[in-house]
Motif scaffolding. Structure first.
Motif, PDB file in Angstrom:
ATOM      1  N   ARG A  78       0.866  -1.172   0.000  1.00  0.00           N
ATOM      2  CA  ARG A  78       0.000   0.000   0.000  1.00  0.00           C
ATOM      3  C   ARG A  78       0.907   1.228   0.000  1.00  0.00           C
ATOM      4  O   ARG A  78       1.717   1.403   0.901  1.00  0.00           O
ATOM      5  CB  ARG A  78      -0.900  -0.006   1.233  1.00  0.00           C
ATOM      6  CG  ARG A  78      -1.864  -1.196   1.295  1.00  0.00           C
ATOM      7  CD  ARG A  78      -2.450  -1.350   2.672  1.00  0.00           C
ATOM      8  NE  ARG A  78      -1.400  -1.608   3.666  1.00  0.00           N
ATOM      9  CZ  ARG A  78      -1.615  -1.710   4.981  1.00  0.00           C
ATOM     10  NH1 ARG A  78      -2.840  -1.557   5.470  1.00  0.00           N
ATOM     11  NH2 ARG A  78      -0.614  -1.947   5.814  1.00  0.00           N
ATOM     12  N   VAL A  99       1.563   5.420  -0.439  1.00  0.00           N
ATOM     13  CA  VAL A  99       1.082   6.805  -0.424  1.00  0.00           C
ATOM     14  C   VAL A  99       2.155   7.684  -1.058  1.00  0.00           C
ATOM     15  O   VAL A  99       3.284   7.734  -0.568  1.00  0.00           O
ATOM     16  CB  VAL A  99       0.770   7.299   0.998  1.00  0.00           C
ATOM     17  CG1 VAL A  99       0.439   8.795   0.983  1.00  0.00           C
ATOM     18  CG2 VAL A  99      -0.392   6.520   1.601  1.00  0.00           C
ATOM     19  N   HIS A 121      -2.298  -0.938  -3.707  1.00  0.00           N
ATOM     20  CA  HIS A 121      -3.052   0.282  -4.008  1.00  0.00           C
ATOM     21  C   HIS A 121      -2.109   1.469  -3.869  1.00  0.00           C
ATOM     22  O   HIS A 121      -1.178   1.455  -3.060  1.00  0.00           O
ATOM     23  CB  HIS A 121      -4.233   0.464  -3.053  1.00  0.00           C
ATOM     24  CG  HIS A 121      -5.112   1.630  -3.428  1.00  0.00           C
ATOM     25  ND1 HIS A 121      -6.032   1.571  -4.443  1.00  0.00           N
ATOM     26  CD2 HIS A 121      -5.170   2.896  -2.931  1.00  0.00           C
ATOM     27  CE1 HIS A 121      -6.644   2.741  -4.566  1.00  0.00           C
ATOM     28  NE2 HIS A 121      -6.135   3.557  -3.653  1.00  0.00           N
ATOM     29  N   THR A 175      -2.188   5.702  -3.324  1.00  0.00           N
ATOM     30  CA  THR A 175      -2.943   6.916  -3.034  1.00  0.00           C
ATOM     31  C   THR A 175      -2.046   8.117  -3.273  1.00  0.00           C
ATOM     32  O   THR A 175      -0.939   8.196  -2.721  1.00  0.00           O
ATOM     33  CB  THR A 175      -3.432   6.945  -1.578  1.00  0.00           C
ATOM     34  OG1 THR A 175      -4.220   5.792  -1.322  1.00  0.00           O
ATOM     35  CG2 THR A 175      -4.254   8.204  -1.322  1.00  0.00           C
ATOM     36  N   LEU A 207      -1.582  11.712  -2.346  1.00  0.00           N
ATOM     37  CA  LEU A 207      -2.022  12.687  -1.351  1.00  0.00           C
ATOM     38  C   LEU A 207      -1.480  14.054  -1.738  1.00  0.00           C
ATOM     39  O   LEU A 207      -0.267  14.264  -1.776  1.00  0.00           O
ATOM     40  CB  LEU A 207      -1.516  12.279   0.036  1.00  0.00           C
ATOM     41  CG  LEU A 207      -1.735  13.293   1.160  1.00  0.00           C
ATOM     42  CD1 LEU A 207      -3.220  13.589   1.355  1.00  0.00           C
ATOM     43  CD2 LEU A 207      -1.100  12.786   2.460  1.00  0.00           C
ATOM     44  N   HIS A 252     -10.594  17.623  -6.955  1.00  0.00           N
ATOM     45  CA  HIS A 252      -9.226  17.121  -6.852  1.00  0.00           C
ATOM     46  C   HIS A 252      -8.357  17.562  -8.037  1.00  0.00           C
ATOM     47  O   HIS A 252      -7.138  17.349  -8.027  1.00  0.00           O
ATOM     48  CB  HIS A 252      -9.221  15.590  -6.804  1.00  0.00           C
ATOM     49  CG  HIS A 252      -9.889  15.020  -5.591  1.00  0.00           C
ATOM     50  ND1 HIS A 252      -9.567  15.398  -4.307  1.00  0.00           N
ATOM     51  CD2 HIS A 252     -10.877  14.093  -5.470  1.00  0.00           C
ATOM     52  CE1 HIS A 252     -10.314  14.723  -3.450  1.00  0.00           C
ATOM     53  NE2 HIS A 252     -11.118  13.931  -4.134  1.00  0.00           N
ATOM     54  N   ALA A 296      -5.567   3.121  -8.181  1.00  0.00           N
ATOM     55  CA  ALA A 296      -5.014   4.331  -7.569  1.00  0.00           C
ATOM     56  C   ALA A 296      -6.159   5.263  -7.201  1.00  0.00           C
ATOM     57  O   ALA A 296      -7.250   5.193  -7.792  1.00  0.00           O
ATOM     58  CB  ALA A 296      -4.043   5.029  -8.520  1.00  0.00           C
ATOM     59  N   SER A 297      -5.919   6.111  -6.238  1.00  0.00           N
ATOM     60  CA  SER A 297      -6.921   7.102  -5.830  1.00  0.00           C
ATOM     61  C   SER A 297      -6.207   8.406  -5.499  1.00  0.00           C
ATOM     62  O   SER A 297      -4.980   8.452  -5.367  1.00  0.00           O
ATOM     63  CB  SER A 297      -7.711   6.603  -4.616  1.00  0.00           C
ATOM     64  OG  SER A 297      -6.842   6.303  -3.534  1.00  0.00           O
ATOM     65  N   ILE A 298      -6.990   9.457  -5.374  1.00  0.00           N
ATOM     66  CA  ILE A 298      -6.428  10.774  -5.111  1.00  0.00           C
ATOM     67  C   ILE A 298      -7.152  11.391  -3.921  1.00  0.00           C
ATOM     68  O   ILE A 298      -8.377  11.310  -3.805  1.00  0.00           O
ATOM     69  CB  ILE A 298      -6.536  11.666  -6.370  1.00  0.00           C
ATOM     70  CG1 ILE A 298      -5.810  12.989  -6.171  1.00  0.00           C
ATOM     71  CG2 ILE A 298      -7.979  11.878  -6.781  1.00  0.00           C
ATOM     72  CD1 ILE A 298      -5.633  13.772  -7.465  1.00  0.00           C
ATOM     73  N   VAL A 299      -6.397  11.978  -3.001  1.00  0.00           N
ATOM     74  CA  VAL A 299      -6.943  12.593  -1.796  1.00  0.00           C
ATOM     75  C   VAL A 299      -6.351  13.995  -1.686  1.00  0.00           C
ATOM     76  O   VAL A 299      -5.132  14.166  -1.820  1.00  0.00           O
ATOM     77  CB  VAL A 299      -6.595  11.782  -0.529  1.00  0.00           C
ATOM     78  CG1 VAL A 299      -7.041  12.533   0.720  1.00  0.00           C
ATOM     79  CG2 VAL A 299      -7.225  10.402  -0.588  1.00  0.00           C
ATOM     80  N   LEU A 314      -4.863   7.085   6.147  1.00  0.00           N
ATOM     81  CA  LEU A 314      -4.427   6.344   4.963  1.00  0.00           C
ATOM     82  C   LEU A 314      -3.425   5.287   5.400  1.00  0.00           C
ATOM     83  O   LEU A 314      -2.350   5.626   5.919  1.00  0.00           O
ATOM     84  CB  LEU A 314      -3.780   7.287   3.943  1.00  0.00           C
ATOM     85  CG  LEU A 314      -4.611   8.472   3.451  1.00  0.00           C
ATOM     86  CD1 LEU A 314      -3.771   9.351   2.517  1.00  0.00           C
ATOM     87  CD2 LEU A 314      -5.863   7.994   2.739  1.00  0.00           C
TER      88      LEU A 314
END
Length: 511
Positions: free
Chosen positions: A183, A185, A206, A208, A210, A285, A314-317, A337
């Protein structure tokens, strides 16, 4: 120190990256009678492209303009991976005989100019052994880039010591590190983060991203079909000139249009992002607080970053860090996270001339107090040039022009017999404007480390390649701002005059 430790050349180039190899290659055929050496701290050619080895590293400028004007990139690729750029620079060095002139593993520590001798004395240290090596040169060209290779910018990351996972800065990526099933970040939203995310997402559990604030993105095809067609229809030399001119005009045109019509550009860029992300991702975002080209646009080849987000890998925060915990990151909003790996893609630490301490006749040079002459030389510093590329088009366009100008200057000095040239009078043109007209974090943080910006030419650092083509390629070499001379002749004349005067006094005394 033995005489064998001293190496004397006409021109010394500091740095064997994109700029240094380009300058050496041009010097080899534009000034064939001059001797030169290249001093490189690393053990390989490439500079930036040898330093950065993180997953997904790529050039965010099109290769038609990032490639050298004298050795154009041969393919139709627009954006290519970092290893290909490094191989291209290395191949260019081999093709022009530059490699045999490079002293690898030498860190330059000091450069001293002597007016009576019209020479630079440059002291370097062989990092593997600690041995000190001295070079002397009539002219020095600094091609060290614009950021520190030792100290990247690391943002304030509260509680990082409590994190039990791995932390790797992109600038020091371990190529043997296996991020599969972890995982991850990635902290940041610039070009490095946008390159890392899709590459890491291929095998990570995954990823992320940030970000404290969003950036502007521009999706580009990895291959330009227009370039392919031009190459097919026109002779190679003509096709290359047309492609380079076209691509540069597009880049510069987008930059100028963005400055003049920021709202129109913003809407167009955001519409492009909206078409890529679909309806499932929040546009907040992807909506920056600043105007386009206040910071560099992030190029996304073939939309790979957006594909990773759409796939769920993938994701965006968008948030700020409250603190790190043993298992990840706690955000200001209270969200946590989970992470096994944290990658702080938080930017560069700007640095001019690689921390080399320099002086002119014993007076230390502070480049942050002086403007540049034509963006190539420094006010008040003799026989010295440096390369600082463009930020709104490909870096190499300025590096090419700067090297060409220096070769013209050296040939003029050879023609006229002058051994010294110094830009003078620039202190009267100093303004409070920044040397780099951008508000990127790394620029704003390090504005005080850059030279001064001038109010007018030739003391104003230009970000317009077409203006610089007129000035550096076709403009007159001699003007009222350059002072030419041969101090060694003056010294010899003075010595002869002193001897004559002493002889005359002796004769008078004897009589």
């Amino acid at each position: 120190m033995s005489p064998s430790d001293v190496r004397d050349v006409d021109v010394l180039i500091v740095g064997a990256g994109l700029s240094g190899v380009g300058a050496a290659a041009q010097l080899s055929w534009r000034c064939p009678s001059l001797s030169y050496a290249v001093v490189e701290r690393r053990q390989a050619i490439g500079g930036t492209w040898d330093l950065f080895r993180y997953p997904g590293i790529r050039c965010d400028s099109d290769m038609a303009t990032l490639g050298y004007s004298f050795r154009p990139w041969p393919d139709d690729d627009v954006i290519i991976e970092g290893d290909a750029v490094r191989r291209y620079i290395t191949d260019t060095a081999d093709a022009y005989g530059v490699t045999e002139h490079i002293h690898f593993g030498h860190r330059v520590e000091r450069a001293s100019w002597s007016t009576p001798d019209a020479r630079w004395t440059v002291t370097a240290v062989v990092e593997e052994t600690g041995e000190e090596v001295v070079f002397t040169a009539g002219f020095v060209i600094g091609c060290t880039g614009y950021f520190s290779h030792d100290e990247p910018h690391v943002a304030d990351l509260p509680g990082l010591d409590s994190f039990a996972g791995d932390v790797i800065h992109p600038q020091f990526w371990d190529t043997d590190y296996d991020h599969a099933d972890k995982r991850v970040v990635v902290i940041g939203s610039g070009a490095t983060a946008v390159s890392l995310v899709p590459a890491l997402a291929e095998t990570a559990a995954h990823v992320t991203m940030l970000q404290r604030s969003p950036s502007y993105y521009l999706t580009l095809p990895s291959t330009d079909t227009t370039v392919t067609a031009i190459r097919r229809l026109l002779p190679e030399d003509l096709a290359i000139r047309l492609i380079r001119g076209r691509n540069t005009a597009i880049q510069l045109g987008l930059y100028r249009f963005s400055q003049r019509f920021p709202n129109v550009t913003r809407k167009a860029l955001l519409a492009g992002v909206r078409a890529q992300i679909g309806d499932d991702l929040d546009m907040r975002h992807f909506t920056p607080r600043y105007d386009p080209w206040d910071e560099r646009l992030c190029a996304v080849p073939d939309g790979d970053f957006f594909r990773a987000l759409r796939s769920g890998r993938a994701s965006i925060v968008t948030d700020t860090i409250a603190t790190f915990t043993a298992t990840g990151v706690r955000l200001t909003s209270g969200e946590e996270l989970d992470a096994d790996l944290v990658v702080p893609a938080t930017g560069l630490q700007l640095e001019l001339m690689g921390q080399v301490v320099a002086d002119v006749d014993g007076v230390e040079i502070d480049p942050t107090t002086q403007p540049t002459y034509k963006g190539v030389m420094l006010n008040g510093v003799p026989n010295f040039a440096f390369v600082f590329g463009y930020v709104n088009v490909s870096w190499t366009r300025k590096a090419d022009l700067a090297a060409e100008y220096v070769c013209r200057l050296l040939n003029e000095m050879q023609r006229t017999g002058h051994r010294q040239v110094t830009p003078v009078g620039g202190e009267a043109a100093i303004t409070d404007e920044p040397f780099i007209e951008m508000t990127s974090g790394y620029v704003v943080r390090n504005h005080h480390l850059m030279p001064k910006q001038g109010a007018r030419r030739p003391w104003r650092n230009s970000q317009n390649v077409f203006t610089d083509m007129v000035t550096l390629r076709h403009g007159p070499i001699r003007d009222r701002h350059l002072r030419f001379g041969d101090p060694t002749v003056a010294n010899r004349s003075s010595s002869i005059g002193d001897r004559i005067a002493r002889r005359a006094r002796a004769i008078v005394s004897a009589s």
